[in-house]
Write a protein that holds these residues in place. Structure first.
Motif, short mmCIF file in Angstrom:
data_model
loop_
_atom_site.label_atom_id
_atom_site.label_comp_id
_atom_site.label_asym_id
_atom_site.label_seq_id
_atom_site.Cartn_x
_atom_site.Cartn_y
_atom_site.Cartn_z
N THR A 1 79.50 58.00 36.88
CA THR A 1 78.78 57.81 36.51
C THR A 1 78.68 58.50 35.28
OG1 THR A 1 77.91 56.45 38.63
CG2 THR A 1 76.86 56.67 36.08
N GLY A 2 79.15 59.82 35.02
CA GLY A 2 78.43 60.13 33.84
C GLY A 2 79.59 59.82 32.87
N ALA B 1 80.82 58.45 31.65
CA ALA B 1 81.35 56.82 31.39
C ALA B 1 80.46 57.32 30.22
CB ALA B 1 80.54 55.62 32.12
N THR B 2 79.93 58.60 29.49
CA THR B 2 78.62 58.57 28.43
C THR B 2 79.24 60.29 27.81
OG1 THR B 2 76.88 59.17 29.22
CG2 THR B 2 77.37 56.66 28.53
N VAL B 3 80.33 61.27 28.82
CA VAL B 3 79.93 61.84 28.43
C VAL B 3 81.73 62.26 28.55
CG1 VAL B 3 77.93 63.20 28.90
CG2 VAL B 3 79.51 63.49 30.57
N SER B 4 81.51 64.12 28.09
CA SER B 4 83.24 63.95 27.49
C SER B 4 83.96 64.70 29.04
CB SER B 4 83.67 64.85 26.57
OG SER B 4 83.47 66.11 27.22
N GLU C 1 77.33 65.80 23.33
CA GLU C 1 76.77 64.69 24.84
C GLU C 1 75.59 63.61 25.05
OE1 GLU C 1 79.17 64.85 26.37
OE2 GLU C 1 80.68 66.56 25.58
N ALA C 2 75.36 62.82 25.46
CA ALA C 2 74.48 62.06 26.06
C ALA C 2 73.37 62.35 27.27
CB ALA C 2 74.83 60.55 26.06
N THR D 1 71.60 60.98 29.42
CA THR D 1 71.45 60.40 30.52
C THR D 1 73.04 60.69 31.49
OG1 THR D 1 70.56 58.37 29.77
CG2 THR D 1 71.65 58.27 31.59
N GLY D 2 74.21 60.91 30.62
CA GLY D 2 75.42 61.46 31.73
C GLY D 2 74.99 62.79 31.92
N THR D 3 74.60 63.52 30.98
CA THR D 3 74.64 65.09 31.52
C THR D 3 73.67 65.37 32.37
OG1 THR D 3 74.46 65.52 28.88
CG2 THR D 3 73.85 66.98 30.43
#
Length: 296
Positions: free
Chosen positions: A96-97, A99-102, A157-158, A160-162
């Motif tokens: 899930t993470g 999706a918004t972080v590398s 990095e986002a 939320t993803g972090t």
């Protein structure tokens, strides 16, 4: 037996080098295989079907060969909890993470698992964190940062993803300590099967509520990647992980995770054609030194 007695009676990292090498290869190659599988399947549905199938195969094999042992309620509870943490939460939160972080940022965070495990293993398992082991853990983490430095430079990095990936790190550490702390008399494959099924059952309602079955495309590429993730990684890799964990301290076993980022980069280059700067491989030197210090 108390945690300190268990730690004192636990041998070193005495699994054969061949099994350790196979575990590292299977575990690190899962990233490239997972990336291929995600082209044709949403992440939580992929994990749900992977865990359910792997758990069913493992338990059916145990029953067929008479290796299915009767377990106490405490053992069932410990294995279900470990499976929820190691499979459903760790991988579910990681995917899930992503999706918004590398992927590089995710790998760096998850590679802190040996450090976090070592810090918590003392009070929970009675394992002594010596200055030599602490130096080895720090060297390993420095090596990981060297390997992935170019992928972190200048990135944003986002939040939320972090937070998802940080939660995944905590889940992986908690799952490792749970399995090590409570233990079980179950057959190795029986224990792996129960944990896989637990992870699949926990993920299923979330996956069905948030993802669509119509998004799954049964292409030859997906079927091959899914088969590898299920048989080689969930059955083979996780069983080897529990085998190694049962024959070494939690600190020593998790130190092997430092080698995963450079191996993951290698498989990304080999399978997906991803570019890897030659300087990245310098990070392998402190990683190797760190693992040697922790496990010798």
């Amino acid at each position: 037996m108390t945690p300190s007695q268990r730690a004192a009676s636990t041998p070193g990292l005495d699994a054969t080098p061949g099994l350790i090498a196979l575990f590292c290869i299977l575990w690190s190659s899962a990233f490239a295989a997972g990336k291929i599988a995600l082209w044709d399947c949403p992440p939580l549905l992929l994990l749900t079907f992977r865990f359910l199938l792997a758990g069913s195969i493992l338990l059916a094999g145990c029953a067929a060969f008479g290796r299915f042992k009767r377990l106490k309620r405490r053992e069932w509870a410990a294995l279900i909890l470990a499976g929820t943490l190691n499979n459903a939460l760790y991988l579910g939160l990681s995917f899930t993470g992503l999706a918004t972080v590398s992927s590089a940022f995710t790998a760096v965070i998850i590679s802190a698992n040996p450090l976090l495990t070592a810090l918590v293993a003392g009070p929970i398992l009675g394992e002594r964190l010596t200055p030599r082991k602490m130096l080895g853990l720090l060297l390993g983490f420095v090596g990981v940062i060297i390997v992935l430095r170019s992928r972190l430079a200048g990135g944003h990095e986002a939040l939320t993803g972090t937070l998802f990936v940080l939660a995944a790190l905590v889940a992986l550490t908690a799952g490792t300590l749970t399995y090590k702390r409570f233990g079980t008399k179950a057959d190795l494959f029986q224990a792996s099967g129960i944990q896989c099924l637990a992870g699949g059952i926990v993920l299923m309602p979330v996956a069905l509520a948030t993802e669509s079955l119509s998004a799954i495309h049964l292409t030859p590429t997906f079927i091959g990647a899914f088969a590898f993730l299920t048989i080689a990684v969930s059955i083979g890799g996780y069983s080897l992980w529990y085998f190694i964990l049962g024959r070494s301290s939690a600190t020593e076993a998790t130190a092997l995770h430092f080698i995963m980022p450079p191996l993951g980069l290698f498989f990304g280059w080999l399978i997906l054609g991803e570019m890897v700067p030659p300087l990245d491989f310098l990070g392998i030197l402190p990683i190797a030194a760190g693992i040697w210090l922790v496990t010798r």
